[in-house]
Design a protein around this motif. Structure first.
Motif, PDB file in Angstrom:
ATOM      1  N   TYR A   1       0.786  -1.220  -0.017  1.00  0.00           N
ATOM      2  CA  TYR A   1      -0.010   0.127   0.101  1.00  0.00           C
ATOM      3  C   TYR A   1       0.857   1.161   0.161  1.00  0.00           C
ATOM      4  O   TYR A   1       0.511   2.142  -0.452  1.00  0.00           O
ATOM      5  CB  TYR A   1      -1.156   0.080   1.159  1.00  0.00           C
ATOM      6  CG  TYR A   1      -0.449   0.012   2.582  1.00  0.00           C
ATOM      7  CD1 TYR A   1      -0.030   1.393   2.979  1.00  0.00           C
ATOM      8  CD2 TYR A   1      -0.348  -1.172   3.317  1.00  0.00           C
ATOM      9  CE1 TYR A   1       0.396   1.405   4.400  1.00  0.00           C
ATOM     10  CE2 TYR A   1      -0.074  -1.005   4.703  1.00  0.00           C
ATOM     11  CZ  TYR A   1       0.688   0.191   5.055  1.00  0.00           C
ATOM     12  OH  TYR A   1       0.941  -0.001   6.515  1.00  0.00           O
ATOM     13  N   ILE A   2       2.048   1.184   0.316  1.00  0.00           N
ATOM     14  CA  ILE A   2       3.114   2.413   0.375  1.00  0.00           C
ATOM     15  C   ILE A   2       3.090   2.744  -1.133  1.00  0.00           C
ATOM     16  O   ILE A   2       3.044   3.847  -1.389  1.00  0.00           O
ATOM     17  CB  ILE A   2       4.646   2.090   0.768  1.00  0.00           C
ATOM     18  CG1 ILE A   2       4.348   1.546   2.493  1.00  0.00           C
ATOM     19  CG2 ILE A   2       5.385   3.192   0.660  1.00  0.00           C
ATOM     20  CD1 ILE A   2       3.751   2.722   3.214  1.00  0.00           C
ATOM     21  N   GLN A   3       3.468   1.394  -1.936  1.00  0.00           N
ATOM     22  CA  GLN A   3       3.532   2.027  -3.686  1.00  0.00           C
ATOM     23  C   GLN A   3       2.438   2.375  -4.112  1.00  0.00           C
ATOM     24  O   GLN A   3       2.277   3.070  -4.977  1.00  0.00           O
ATOM     25  CB  GLN A   3       4.362   0.726  -4.133  1.00  0.00           C
ATOM     26  CG  GLN A   3       5.588   0.717  -3.507  1.00  0.00           C
ATOM     27  CD  GLN A   3       6.164  -0.722  -3.324  1.00  0.00           C
ATOM     28  OE1 GLN A   3       5.318  -1.881  -3.223  1.00  0.00           O
ATOM     29  NE2 GLN A   3       7.539  -1.068  -3.277  1.00  0.00           N
ATOM     30  N   THR A   4       1.254   1.567  -3.748  1.00  0.00           N
ATOM     31  CA  THR A   4      -0.042   1.947  -4.650  1.00  0.00           C
ATOM     32  C   THR A   4      -0.683   3.301  -4.152  1.00  0.00           C
ATOM     33  O   THR A   4      -1.103   3.864  -5.023  1.00  0.00           O
ATOM     34  CB  THR A   4      -1.256   0.702  -4.157  1.00  0.00           C
ATOM     35  OG1 THR A   4      -1.347   0.659  -2.820  1.00  0.00           O
ATOM     36  CG2 THR A   4      -0.389  -0.599  -4.860  1.00  0.00           C
ATOM     37  N   GLY A   5      -0.409   3.907  -2.811  1.00  0.00           N
ATOM     38  CA  GLY A   5      -0.863   5.037  -2.587  1.00  0.00           C
ATOM     39  C   GLY A   5      -0.167   6.228  -3.259  1.00  0.00           C
ATOM     40  O   GLY A   5      -0.575   6.699  -3.883  1.00  0.00           O
ATOM     41  N   LEU A   6       1.043   5.731  -3.484  1.00  0.00           N
ATOM     42  CA  LEU A   6       1.868   6.806  -4.421  1.00  0.00           C
ATOM     43  C   LEU A   6       1.777   6.647  -5.671  1.00  0.00           C
ATOM     44  O   LEU A   6       1.511   7.794  -6.434  1.00  0.00           O
ATOM     45  CB  LEU A   6       3.386   6.496  -4.200  1.00  0.00           C
ATOM     46  CG  LEU A   6       4.545   7.137  -5.337  1.00  0.00           C
ATOM     47  CD1 LEU A   6       4.328   8.666  -5.034  1.00  0.00           C
ATOM     48  CD2 LEU A   6       5.861   6.614  -5.118  1.00  0.00           C
ATOM     49  N   MET A   7       1.107   5.444  -6.303  1.00  0.00           N
ATOM     50  CA  MET A   7       0.695   5.283  -7.865  1.00  0.00           C
ATOM     51  C   MET A   7      -0.480   6.161  -7.726  1.00  0.00           C
ATOM     52  O   MET A   7      -0.634   6.977  -9.025  1.00  0.00           O
ATOM     53  CB  MET A   7       0.604   4.138  -8.042  1.00  0.00           C
ATOM     54  CG  MET A   7       1.844   3.189  -8.220  1.00  0.00           C
ATOM     55  SD  MET A   7       1.933   1.354  -8.020  1.00  0.00           S
ATOM     56  CE  MET A   7       1.034   1.059  -9.562  1.00  0.00           C
ATOM     57  N   ALA A   8      -1.346   6.024  -6.892  1.00  0.00           N
ATOM     58  CA  ALA A   8      -2.825   6.756  -6.815  1.00  0.00           C
ATOM     59  C   ALA A   8      -2.487   8.194  -6.923  1.00  0.00           C
ATOM     60  O   ALA A   8      -3.088   8.825  -7.840  1.00  0.00           O
ATOM     61  CB  ALA A   8      -3.603   6.267  -5.839  1.00  0.00           C
ATOM     62  N   ALA A   9      -1.776   8.809  -6.131  1.00  0.00           N
ATOM     63  CA  ALA A   9      -1.468  10.085  -6.059  1.00  0.00           C
ATOM     64  C   ALA A   9      -0.859  10.754  -7.445  1.00  0.00           C
ATOM     65  O   ALA A   9      -1.389  11.711  -7.828  1.00  0.00           O
ATOM     66  CB  ALA A   9      -0.746  10.649  -4.894  1.00  0.00           C
ATOM     67  N   VAL A  10       0.060  10.139  -7.981  1.00  0.00           N
ATOM     68  CA  VAL A  10       0.693  10.414  -9.049  1.00  0.00           C
ATOM     69  C   VAL A  10      -0.325  10.417 -10.342  1.00  0.00           C
ATOM     70  O   VAL A  10      -0.595  11.447 -11.029  1.00  0.00           O
ATOM     71  CB  VAL A  10       1.854   9.724  -9.517  1.00  0.00           C
ATOM     72  CG1 VAL A  10       2.262   9.632 -10.954  1.00  0.00           C
ATOM     73  CG2 VAL A  10       3.081   9.561  -8.657  1.00  0.00           C
ATOM     74  N   LEU A  11      -1.277   9.544 -10.409  1.00  0.00           N
ATOM     75  CA  LEU A  11      -2.275   9.539 -11.510  1.00  0.00           C
ATOM     76  C   LEU A  11      -3.289  10.673 -11.022  1.00  0.00           C
ATOM     77  O   LEU A  11      -3.837  11.316 -12.095  1.00  0.00           O
ATOM     78  CB  LEU A  11      -3.083   8.265 -11.604  1.00  0.00           C
ATOM     79  CG  LEU A  11      -2.395   6.987 -11.777  1.00  0.00           C
ATOM     80  CD1 LEU A  11      -2.901   5.640 -11.619  1.00  0.00           C
ATOM     81  CD2 LEU A  11      -1.547   7.094 -13.245  1.00  0.00           C
TER      82      LEU A  11
END
Length: 212
Positions: free
Chosen positions: A46-56
């Protein structure tokens, strides 16, 4: 509406249920996280998916991100560290409807292991049915509509004041986290797609190439 679905490692087996529920509502989703076929080895957390979501969301390449984790709490906390992200923890159809009408956010965190038992897929169907059942931001109760609209605008201002620019945030994030995110092809394919924030897109692509 363009929707990104980002599953992390512990909930990757729920990915097809999410895609199916969104499709039943008449929307297509871009699957940019983990799928049920992906190995748990070196999986996205979820650390990485949270960052991915924010970027998108900051790129403006999607209108809504659907994420989550075992309880939904980890992804929620992770993604809310970034600017311009307004996420709700959704466990029931009523949660979904109230979030849409009152908060009108751009990100949803699902509890995908906790309480996901018999007919869990049906609960997801009902969650998305209610999430998309009305135009977002109409308010509930109706007499609170204007106040809730004003509160959303205030939160946007606070988000801008409380966070550093996302470019600065990305520069300060551990390289190992960025490498894992930038190596996930479905995510990077979407990063390269047509978006509203071309300057941020160039910065991210340069960062991924080691040129930023």
């Amino acid at each position: 509406m363009k929707i990104a679905v980002i599953n992390e490692v512990s909930a990757r087996d729920k990915n097809p249920y999410i895609l199916s529920a969104i499709k039943k509502c008449g929307f297509e989703a871009v699957n940019v996280g983990m799928t049920e076929k992906d190995s748990a080895e070196n999986g996205l957390t979820y650390i990485q998916t949270g960052l991915m979501a924010a970027v998108l969301l900051n790129l403006g390449v999607v209108d809504l991100v659907v994420g989550g984790c075992g309880t939904g709490q980890g992804f929620l906390i992770s993604v809310m560290q970034y600017p311009n992200v307004f996420c709700g923890l959704i466990e029931t159809p009523l949660d979904a409807w109230l979030f849409s009408q009152i908060n009108a956010g751009n990100c949803v965190s699902l509890a995908l292991n906790k309480g996901f038992g018999w007919a869990g897929d049906k609960n997801l169907d009902f969650v998305f049915e209610k999430l998309f059942s009305n135009i977002p931001g109409q308010g509930f109760p109706k007499e609170r509509s204007e106040s809730q609209k004003n509160s959303r605008a205030v939160l946007q201002t606070i988000s801008g004041a409380a966070h550093k620019p996302i470019e600065e945030i990305l520069k300060g994030i551990d390289g190992g986290i960025l490498d894992r995110v930038f190596s996930h092809k479905p995510f990077m394919d979407l990063v390269k797609a047509d978006c509203k924030n071309k300057d941020l897109q160039k910065f991210i692509l340069d960062l991924a190439r080691g040129k930023a």
